[in-house]
Design a protein around this motif. Sequence first.
Motif, mmCIF file in Angstrom:
data_model
loop_
_atom_site.group_PDB
_atom_site.id
_atom_site.type_symbol
_atom_site.label_atom_id
_atom_site.label_comp_id
_atom_site.label_asym_id
_atom_site.label_seq_id
_atom_site.Cartn_x
_atom_site.Cartn_y
_atom_site.Cartn_z
ATOM 1 N N GLU A 133 0.870 7.140 9.216
ATOM 2 C CA GLU A 133 -0.562 6.842 9.157
ATOM 3 C C GLU A 133 -1.342 8.015 8.555
ATOM 4 N N ALA A 134 -0.937 9.232 8.894
ATOM 5 C CA ALA A 134 -1.614 10.410 8.344
ATOM 6 C C ALA A 134 -1.406 10.491 6.835
ATOM 7 N N GLY A 135 -0.202 10.162 6.371
ATOM 8 C CA GLY A 135 0.062 10.159 4.936
ATOM 9 C C GLY A 135 -0.795 9.145 4.203
ATOM 10 N N LEU A 136 -0.968 7.971 4.799
ATOM 11 C CA LEU A 136 -1.833 6.952 4.200
ATOM 12 C C LEU A 136 -3.284 7.419 4.174
ATOM 13 N N ALA A 137 -3.704 8.067 5.257
ATOM 14 C CA ALA A 137 -5.094 8.544 5.323
ATOM 15 C C ALA A 137 -5.353 9.624 4.283
ATOM 16 N N ARG A 138 -4.384 10.522 4.089
ATOM 17 C CA ARG A 138 -4.563 11.573 3.073
ATOM 18 C C ARG A 138 -4.691 10.963 1.688
ATOM 19 N N ALA B 173 3.131 1.925 -10.236
ATOM 20 C CA ALA B 173 2.446 0.892 -9.458
ATOM 21 C C ALA B 173 1.343 1.477 -8.588
ATOM 22 N N ASP B 174 1.216 2.812 -8.594
ATOM 23 C CA ASP B 174 0.191 3.510 -7.800
ATOM 24 C C ASP B 174 0.319 3.164 -6.320
ATOM 25 N N VAL B 175 1.551 3.188 -5.835
ATOM 26 C CA VAL B 175 1.845 2.943 -4.426
ATOM 27 C C VAL B 175 2.163 4.275 -3.766
ATOM 28 N N VAL B 176 1.680 4.483 -2.559
ATOM 29 C CA VAL B 176 1.989 5.710 -1.827
ATOM 30 C C VAL B 176 3.483 5.727 -1.499
ATOM 31 N N LEU B 177 4.172 6.783 -1.898
ATOM 32 C CA LEU B 177 5.598 6.909 -1.633
ATOM 33 C C LEU B 177 5.806 8.037 -0.627
ATOM 34 N N LEU B 178 6.508 7.730 0.452
ATOM 35 C CA LEU B 178 6.768 8.682 1.528
ATOM 36 C C LEU B 178 8.267 8.791 1.749
ATOM 37 N N ASN B 179 8.846 9.994 1.474
ATOM 38 C CA ASN B 179 8.224 11.163 0.890
ATOM 39 C C ASN B 179 7.935 10.948 -0.603
ATOM 40 N N SER B 180 7.233 11.897 -1.216
ATOM 41 C CA SER B 180 6.759 11.691 -2.581
ATOM 42 C C SER B 180 7.898 11.643 -3.590
ATOM 43 N N ALA B 181 7.606 11.079 -4.750
ATOM 44 C CA ALA B 181 8.606 10.994 -5.817
ATOM 45 C C ALA B 181 9.052 12.377 -6.270
ATOM 46 N N ASP B 182 8.120 13.321 -6.368
ATOM 47 C CA ASP B 182 8.493 14.685 -6.774
ATOM 48 C C ASP B 182 9.435 15.310 -5.753
ATOM 49 N N THR B 183 9.168 15.071 -4.477
ATOM 50 C CA THR B 183 10.039 15.579 -3.419
ATOM 51 C C THR B 183 11.434 14.986 -3.538
ATOM 52 N N ILE B 184 11.513 13.701 -3.757
ATOM 53 C CA ILE B 184 12.803 13.023 -3.851
ATOM 54 C C ILE B 184 13.583 13.496 -5.070
ATOM 55 N N ARG B 185 12.895 13.634 -6.198
ATOM 56 C CA ARG B 185 13.591 14.084 -7.406
ATOM 57 C C ARG B 185 14.174 15.484 -7.213
ATOM 58 N N PHE C 223 5.403 16.610 4.075
ATOM 59 C CA PHE C 223 6.696 15.972 4.293
ATOM 60 C C PHE C 223 6.553 15.039 5.494
ATOM 61 N N THR C 224 6.424 13.759 5.224
ATOM 62 C CA THR C 224 6.269 12.805 6.326
ATOM 63 C C THR C 224 7.413 12.936 7.311
ATOM 64 N N TYR C 225 8.614 13.098 6.788
ATOM 65 C CA TYR C 225 9.788 13.340 7.634
ATOM 66 C C TYR C 225 10.695 14.336 6.936
ATOM 67 N N ASP D 59 0.829 -1.205 0.000
ATOM 68 C CA ASP D 59 0.000 0.000 0.000
ATOM 69 C C ASP D 59 0.864 1.256 0.000
ATOM 70 N N ALA D 60 2.044 1.154 0.630
ATOM 71 C CA ALA D 60 2.922 2.318 0.741
ATOM 72 C C ALA D 60 4.368 1.871 0.834
ATOM 73 N N VAL D 61 5.247 2.757 0.390
ATOM 74 C CA VAL D 61 6.685 2.537 0.503
ATOM 75 C C VAL D 61 7.287 3.746 1.207
ATOM 76 N N LEU D 62 7.978 3.495 2.299
ATOM 77 C CA LEU D 62 8.656 4.539 3.059
ATOM 78 C C LEU D 62 10.142 4.473 2.720
ATOM 79 N N VAL D 63 10.656 5.515 2.088
ATOM 80 C CA VAL D 63 12.067 5.542 1.687
ATOM 81 C C VAL D 63 12.910 5.888 2.907
ATOM 82 N N ARG D 64 13.863 5.016 3.240
ATOM 83 C CA ARG D 64 14.667 5.265 4.419
ATOM 84 C C ARG D 64 16.169 5.187 4.121
#
Length: 297
Positions: free
Chosen positions: A275-280, A62-74, A232-234, A35-40
């Motif tokens: 959890e808040a990121g998933l809820a959004r 894959a339409d998976v929630v990415l935390l932080n977002s792909a645009d943020t990472i790029r 920004f999740t983190y 459901d989500a991928v947290l980049v660490r």
Amino acid sequence: MTEDGQALQTELRNRGLSAESVLWTDSTVEWDSFDAVLVRSCWEYHTQLDAFQNWLDRIENADVVLLNSADTIRWNHHKFYLRDLEQSGVSILPTTWIERTTEIDLRTVLEYNGWQEAVVKPAVGTSSAGIWRTSHDEAQNHQQRLEDLVSNSDVLVQQFAPEIDDGERSLVFFEGSFSHATKQVPSSDDFRAHPNYGGISEPYKPSHKIVEQAEAVLEAAGKELGISPFNFTYARVDGIERGSEFLLMELELIEPYLSLDAGEDAVAAFADAIEAGLARHAAALAQDDRSIPRTDD
């Protein structure tokens, strides 16, 4: 997995969430099963940048929630983001921006800026890799080293900040809210505060004014990306104190070590942010679904 990662995984599982550690380089992983991928702790991504960019594309497709977002990472993976933030009013170290293959003389850079000492950094890198210190007297001897670096990378040349001897401040935020901070102090024979070079972490309690300046960094980053800092999740905001002014050195939105053991309830706050990121994301999907016109057959 780091101790931080283990603590977070336990917290998420205690909340009923299935959490496992996987490598972004593992070609056998079925990313759409999550459901989500947290980049660490993908600290080696800069050595395989094309593959990492392709991986980001794959996660998005894959339409998976990415935390932080792909645009943020790029945006954040290339240190020229500091130029964007400076143009938005954020105080950073005085910097000369050198694009790849540019012909430039290192001593001339120092003389033009009136610097006696400087630090040279590749624009893409982690954990202080490829960073080195030079001076007006040493610049000529370091010219070839600069040319070799510029042949393969965009480069930053920054005025050396003696305040680094008192430690690089690292302020950690979850969903744009301040959590805790540490101070990374370099060893006596190095200027790099990273533990790979002998740096040590110490407790640090920033003043309210310093926290506000770090929050302003996140506000500026959010404006650059067209999002709220809440998204920004983190985040880890790194810099030095010069008097009462915070000078930004790095804004870490991809893979920073977050020193969760240094903050009261930091693990829980991080899990709350996830959890808040998933809820959004779920709310956004529901809104999109309601906006699709329905027709009867």
